[in-house]
Design a protein around this motif. Structure first.
Motif, mmCIF file in Angstrom:
data_model
loop_
_atom_site.group_PDB
_atom_site.id
_atom_site.type_symbol
_atom_site.label_atom_id
_atom_site.label_comp_id
_atom_site.label_asym_id
_atom_site.label_seq_id
_atom_site.Cartn_x
_atom_site.Cartn_y
_atom_site.Cartn_z
ATOM 1 N N LEU A 143 -18.034 -4.318 -4.920
ATOM 2 C CA LEU A 143 -16.947 -3.912 -5.805
ATOM 3 C C LEU A 143 -15.792 -4.899 -5.738
ATOM 4 O O LEU A 143 -15.697 -5.693 -4.797
ATOM 5 C CB LEU A 143 -16.446 -2.517 -5.410
ATOM 6 N N GLU A 147 -10.506 -1.992 -6.806
ATOM 7 C CA GLU A 147 -11.029 -0.626 -6.714
ATOM 8 C C GLU A 147 -10.854 -0.034 -5.314
ATOM 9 O O GLU A 147 -11.473 0.983 -4.989
ATOM 10 C CB GLU A 147 -12.506 -0.600 -7.122
ATOM 11 N N LYS A 181 -26.408 -0.866 -3.306
ATOM 12 C CA LYS A 181 -26.090 -1.824 -4.373
ATOM 13 C C LYS A 181 -27.366 -2.402 -4.972
ATOM 14 O O LYS A 181 -27.496 -2.538 -6.200
ATOM 15 C CB LYS A 181 -25.222 -2.952 -3.801
ATOM 16 N N SER A 186 -24.356 4.279 -7.240
ATOM 17 C CA SER A 186 -22.899 4.155 -7.329
ATOM 18 C C SER A 186 -22.261 4.448 -5.978
ATOM 19 O O SER A 186 -22.912 4.974 -5.059
ATOM 20 C CB SER A 186 -22.353 5.135 -8.367
ATOM 21 N N GLU A 188 -20.020 6.723 -5.421
ATOM 22 C CA GLU A 188 -19.964 8.173 -5.258
ATOM 23 C C GLU A 188 -21.306 8.734 -4.798
ATOM 24 O O GLU A 188 -21.355 9.584 -3.893
ATOM 25 C CB GLU A 188 -19.521 8.832 -6.573
ATOM 26 N N SER A 189 -22.387 8.278 -5.406
ATOM 27 C CA SER A 189 -23.727 8.774 -5.035
ATOM 28 C C SER A 189 -24.080 8.379 -3.609
ATOM 29 O O SER A 189 -24.612 9.184 -2.837
ATOM 30 C CB SER A 189 -24.776 8.222 -6.010
#
Length: 202
Positions: A143, A147, A181, A186, A188-189
């Motif tokens: 990321l 973020e 990744k 994601s 969150e997941s």
């Protein structure tokens, strides 16, 4: 010649007044000495704190290669954190140093600092520890450091919903993130999966 009762009372008051006056003089002298002691120590503490902060900022400068306006912005960010949060300016400077060592430039480190402070506050850990954990997850998930706030929020929510701490979750995420990744999961997941493992005692 025997003194009258009224004379005895007056003399007693006079003697008591002399005693209290003497005590007051001594107490004032002691109070002045104590005030001087604490004043000197307070001054020494301020001087030492300033020196420690400058030393911390020297490390930030070395890690970021910042100079001029950028260095002034880094210093201002650390000082603002020390003035408006429970963390000291020295702790904030250490967090900026860690962020820079993780590859962030000065502006990126400043932008990520609030997320680091939120994570440290939520996890009850030092800013240095929080910055290390946060950068590990951000980099592991591939990321952008813009973020960082999202990452800190997701980790805090994941820790609150599981049996692990935010630092424990972040540490586990640093191992799981590169794999997540690769398979396209994601943040969150991945956090939810790691939290479920923690709840299962794995």
């Amino acid at each position: 010649m025997a003194m009258k009762p009224i004379e005895i009372v007056i003399n007693a008051k006079d003697e008591a007044s002399k005693v209290f006056d003497g005590l007051n003089t001594k107490l004032k002298a002691v109070a002045a000495a104590v005030a001087t002691y604490f004043g000197i120590n307070a001054f020494a503490s301020v001087v030492k704190g300033a020196a420690d902060f400058e030393e911390a900022m020297d490390r930030v400068q070395a890690a970021t290669n910042a100079s001029g306006e950028e260095l002034a912005q880094l210093k201002a960010a650390a000082e603002a954190a020390g003035a408006t949060t429970k963390f000291t300016a020295i702790e904030a400077a250490s967090a900026l140093e860690n962020l820079a060592k993780a590859g962030l430039n000065g502006k990126e480190a400043i932008a990520a600092l609030p997320a680091v402070m939120n994570m440290a506050q939520a996890g009850g850990v030092s800013l240095a520890d929080a910055s290390e954990r946060l950068t590990g997850v951000v980099m592991g998930m591939g990321l952008a450091f813009t973020e960082s706030g999202r990452v800190a929020d997701v980790l805090a929510m994941g820790a609150n919903a599981s049996r692990t701490s935010i630092t424990g979750l972040a540490e586990a995420m640093s191992y799981a993130a590169p794999i997540a990744k690769t398979v396209g999961l994601s943040l969150e997941s991945t956090t939810a999966i790691v939290a479920q493992f923690a709840n299962a005692g794995i």
